[in-house]
Design a protein around this motif. Structure first.
Motif, mmCIF file in Angstrom:
data_model
loop_
_atom_site.group_PDB
_atom_site.id
_atom_site.type_symbol
_atom_site.label_atom_id
_atom_site.label_comp_id
_atom_site.label_asym_id
_atom_site.label_seq_id
_atom_site.Cartn_x
_atom_site.Cartn_y
_atom_site.Cartn_z
ATOM 1 N N LEU A 77 1.071 -1.239 0.043
ATOM 2 C CA LEU A 77 0.053 -0.030 0.008
ATOM 3 C C LEU A 77 0.829 1.251 -0.130
ATOM 4 O O LEU A 77 1.825 1.220 0.343
ATOM 5 N N PRO A 78 0.246 2.334 -0.410
ATOM 6 C CA PRO A 78 1.177 3.452 -0.700
ATOM 7 C C PRO A 78 1.415 4.127 0.659
ATOM 8 O O PRO A 78 0.507 3.954 1.781
ATOM 9 N N LYS A 79 2.609 4.851 0.983
ATOM 10 C CA LYS A 79 2.819 5.244 2.314
ATOM 11 C C LYS A 79 2.289 6.997 2.039
ATOM 12 O O LYS A 79 2.422 7.651 1.408
ATOM 13 N N VAL A 80 1.492 7.364 2.967
ATOM 14 C CA VAL A 80 0.913 8.605 3.415
ATOM 15 C C VAL A 80 1.675 9.498 4.481
ATOM 16 O O VAL A 80 1.685 8.940 5.646
ATOM 17 N N ARG A 81 1.810 10.676 4.342
ATOM 18 C CA ARG A 81 2.179 11.589 5.355
ATOM 19 C C ARG A 81 1.428 12.658 5.428
ATOM 20 O O ARG A 81 0.964 13.283 4.673
ATOM 21 N N ALA A 98 -6.845 8.368 7.756
ATOM 22 C CA ALA A 98 -6.396 7.679 6.497
ATOM 23 C C ALA A 98 -5.127 6.888 6.721
ATOM 24 O O ALA A 98 -5.120 5.509 6.346
ATOM 25 N N VAL A 99 -4.123 7.666 7.259
ATOM 26 C CA VAL A 99 -3.099 6.739 7.687
ATOM 27 C C VAL A 99 -3.043 5.513 8.305
ATOM 28 O O VAL A 99 -2.490 4.668 8.104
ATOM 29 N N GLY A 100 -3.883 5.874 9.531
ATOM 30 C CA GLY A 100 -4.189 4.779 10.407
ATOM 31 C C GLY A 100 -4.944 3.654 9.891
ATOM 32 O O GLY A 100 -4.500 2.554 10.022
ATOM 33 N N PHE A 101 -5.816 3.879 8.849
ATOM 34 C CA PHE A 101 -6.474 2.749 8.155
ATOM 35 C C PHE A 101 -5.626 2.059 7.196
ATOM 36 O O PHE A 101 -5.554 0.790 7.038
ATOM 37 N N ILE A 102 -4.636 2.675 6.517
ATOM 38 C CA ILE A 102 -3.651 2.000 5.836
ATOM 39 C C ILE A 102 -2.663 1.026 6.490
ATOM 40 O O ILE A 102 -2.470 0.189 6.122
ATOM 41 N N ALA A 103 -2.309 1.851 7.729
ATOM 42 C CA ALA A 103 -1.618 0.966 8.639
ATOM 43 C C ALA A 103 -2.164 -0.416 9.135
ATOM 44 O O ALA A 103 -1.497 -1.168 9.180
ATOM 45 N N ILE A 104 -3.478 -0.279 9.313
ATOM 46 C CA ILE A 104 -4.247 -1.603 9.824
ATOM 47 C C ILE A 104 -4.631 -2.381 8.593
ATOM 48 O O ILE A 104 -5.666 -3.356 8.901
ATOM 49 N N ALA A 105 -4.881 -1.844 7.430
ATOM 50 C CA ALA A 105 -5.370 -2.593 6.258
ATOM 51 C C ALA A 105 -5.031 -4.010 6.226
ATOM 52 O O ALA A 105 -5.746 -4.789 5.936
ATOM 53 N N SER A 107 -3.511 -5.839 8.415
ATOM 54 C CA SER A 107 -4.133 -6.832 9.450
ATOM 55 C C SER A 107 -5.520 -7.116 9.080
ATOM 56 O O SER A 107 -6.049 -8.300 9.485
ATOM 57 N N LEU A 108 -6.387 -6.327 8.885
ATOM 58 C CA LEU A 108 -7.843 -6.300 8.470
ATOM 59 C C LEU A 108 -7.882 -7.539 7.581
ATOM 60 O O LEU A 108 -8.745 -8.374 7.638
ATOM 61 N N ASP B 24 2.612 15.351 13.373
ATOM 62 C CA ASP B 24 2.009 15.510 12.062
ATOM 63 C C ASP B 24 1.832 14.230 11.288
ATOM 64 O O ASP B 24 1.957 14.442 10.083
ATOM 65 N N CYS B 25 2.067 13.306 12.007
ATOM 66 C CA CYS B 25 1.846 11.870 11.355
ATOM 67 C C CYS B 25 3.286 11.865 10.316
ATOM 68 O O CYS B 25 3.210 11.451 9.159
ATOM 69 N N TYR B 37 -5.406 8.882 13.744
ATOM 70 C CA TYR B 37 -4.875 7.498 13.540
ATOM 71 C C TYR B 37 -5.200 6.757 14.756
ATOM 72 O O TYR B 37 -5.444 5.747 14.553
ATOM 73 N N ILE B 40 -8.772 5.338 14.590
ATOM 74 C CA ILE B 40 -8.908 4.021 13.759
ATOM 75 C C ILE B 40 -8.411 2.978 14.077
ATOM 76 O O ILE B 40 -8.993 1.876 13.987
ATOM 77 N N ILE B 41 -7.095 3.201 14.615
ATOM 78 C CA ILE B 41 -6.253 1.949 14.893
ATOM 79 C C ILE B 41 -7.009 1.264 16.024
ATOM 80 O O ILE B 41 -7.288 -0.113 16.147
ATOM 81 N N LEU B 48 -11.276 -6.194 15.445
ATOM 82 C CA LEU B 48 -10.553 -7.422 14.968
ATOM 83 C C LEU B 48 -10.259 -8.340 16.071
ATOM 84 O O LEU B 48 -10.081 -9.409 16.111
ATOM 85 N N VAL B 97 -10.592 1.823 2.443
ATOM 86 C CA VAL B 97 -9.351 1.439 1.940
ATOM 87 C C VAL B 97 -9.107 2.225 0.757
ATOM 88 O O VAL B 97 -8.237 3.151 0.447
ATOM 89 N N ALA B 100 -8.799 6.064 1.425
ATOM 90 C CA ALA B 100 -7.358 6.092 1.854
ATOM 91 C C ALA B 100 -6.232 6.123 0.737
ATOM 92 O O ALA B 100 -5.490 6.899 0.949
ATOM 93 N N ALA B 104 -4.010 9.028 -0.189
ATOM 94 C CA ALA B 104 -2.311 8.953 -0.387
ATOM 95 C C ALA B 104 -2.126 9.450 -1.914
ATOM 96 O O ALA B 104 -0.941 9.998 -1.959
ATOM 97 N N GLY B 108 0.262 12.013 -0.867
ATOM 98 C CA GLY B 108 1.450 11.216 -0.684
ATOM 99 C C GLY B 108 2.665 12.037 -1.452
ATOM 100 O O GLY B 108 2.507 12.741 -2.338
#
Lengths: 273, 108
Positions: A77-81, A98-105, A107-108, B24-25, B37, B40-41, B48, B97, B100, B104, B108
């Motif tokens: 997946l792409p990296k977002v900042r 959005a970054v959080g969702f990509i981080a756990i995608a 795992s999901l 700032d992530c 973040y 959502i986590i 999960l 997804v 997101a 990105a 990104g």
């Protein structure tokens, strides 16, 4: 000259030769005896403590290898900042979510795949679980549940594993093990205690219950993270995750029967595989 | 000597100031300090956790301890259902997804 009893003057009986100490029982037998004793304890708290310790160990040991599948998916997946946003502003909230969702995608995806394949997996490992001694079988579900959740939690926290909240991040998946034991052992008592809440819940259709089960922890998260820089991050994450687990359980808990099997049945009625 | 001390002091200031400038992530640890973040986590993590519990129950649930409690509760009231809620529950994460990944692409 034979020895005589000082009091009566009769000859003393010959002393038996000291018996050698019996060899210690094998470790396996001692562990089985320990687990059997834990399960026979009426309150169930002794066994719960064992479940917690074993689940924590499973999480700790599995932390690094079980993070790999999620890391692999995340790598695709792409990296977002979000460096272009004002910290604490609504756009930053959206971007970081959005970054959080990509981080756990990753795992999901992995955990959902395991969920879909849970019955074939159960059939495949049945021969393995059948070899577990009877006294230790109450640990199978908690350990498997813990390992499944470790895939998700370790996958999302592999870069921040050193943080600590309610418990260290590396052992947090053990809450699933304890949850599984508690719902099996005290499910009816929990259901009885939740009676009025379940009555209220039953006024609403299942879909609204699921929405509420998501909105309550989301609202809690919004309240406790309303800071420009979120403090105690691991603590707040763990708290919200536990609240989500509990609200999801309450939303789907059946009125009768085994709780988790009932939840699975409810999900199947809703179209789950 | 003075220059060396100034360089060391500057390095110390930069080293200690860096975390304060972040949130700032810009890194995984810094992302944890952003509310979106964190939310959502935790939220997806909790869902999960429940899924993990169901997986554990499917594999080892038959060997779970017997419930010692009493009071099996009232029979469940049958409600109308099957409006595709589970499909929606699955569809929402997939849509997120997609969003997101779209974000990105923009940022990104």
């Amino acid at each position: 000259m034979p020895r005589v009893d000082e009091a009566g003057g009769t000859p003393a009986a010959p002393q038996p030769a000291p018996q050698p100490a019996p060899p210690p029982a094998p470790l396996g037998d001692r562990i089985r005896a320990f687990l059997a004793r834990a399960q026979s304890e009426p309150s169930g708290l002794f066994a719960a403590a064992i479940v917690l310790v074993v689940s924590a160990l499973a999480s700790l040991i599995g932390w690094i290898p079980l993070a790999w599948p999620s890391q692999f998916v995340d790598g695709v997946l792409p990296k977002v900042r979000c460096t272009g946003f004002q910290p604490g502003s609504p756009p930053m909230y959206g971007c970081s979510a959005a970054v959080g969702f990509i981080a756990i995608a990753g795992s999901l995806v992995i955990v959902l795949a395991l969920f879909v394949l849970r019955r074939p997996i159960a059939a495949a490992v049945r021969a393995l679980t059948a070899r577990v001694p009877q006294e230790g079988r109450f640990l199978i579900a908690p350990v498997v549940g813990t390992l499944a959740f470790t895939i998700a939690w370790a996958g999302a926290h592999h870069a921040t594993a050193s943080l600590s909240g309610i418990v260290p991040q590396t052992v947090f998946p053990a809450v699933v093990g304890l949850f599984l034991y508690a719902t099996a052992r005290w499910g009816n008592g929990i259901r009885k205690a939740l009676g009025p809440l379940l009555d209220l819940r039953d006024r609403y259709a299942i879909g609204w219950r699921i929405v509420a089960a998501a909105l309550i922890p989301l609202a809690l998260s919004l309240i406790i993270t309303a800071e420009a820089r979120v403090s105690q991050t691991a603590l707040k994450e763990q708290l919200v995750a536990i609240v989500t687990l509990v609200t999801g359980y309450i939303a789907l808990l059946p009125r009768t029967g085994p709780p988790l099997a009932g939840i699975e049945q409810t999900l199947r009625e809703l179209g789950a595989p | 000597m003075t220059i060396k001390a100034a360089v060391i002091a500057l390095a110390l200031v930069v080293a200690t100031a860096q975390p304060a400038l972040a949130h700032d992530c810009s890194s995984p640890a810094d992302c944890e300090q952003t509310a979106g973040y964190n939310a959502i986590i935790a939220l997806v993590g909790g869902a999960l956790a429940l899924a993990g519990g169901l997986i554990g129950n499917a594999i080892g649930g038959s060997d779970a301890p017997a419930d010692q409690g009493t009071g099996a509760g009232l029979p469940r009231k049958r409600r109308g259902c099957c409006l595709g809620w589970f499909t929606m529950v699955l569809a929402v994460p997939l849509a997120l997804v997609a969003v997101a990944v779209g974000v990105a692409g923009v940022f990104g």
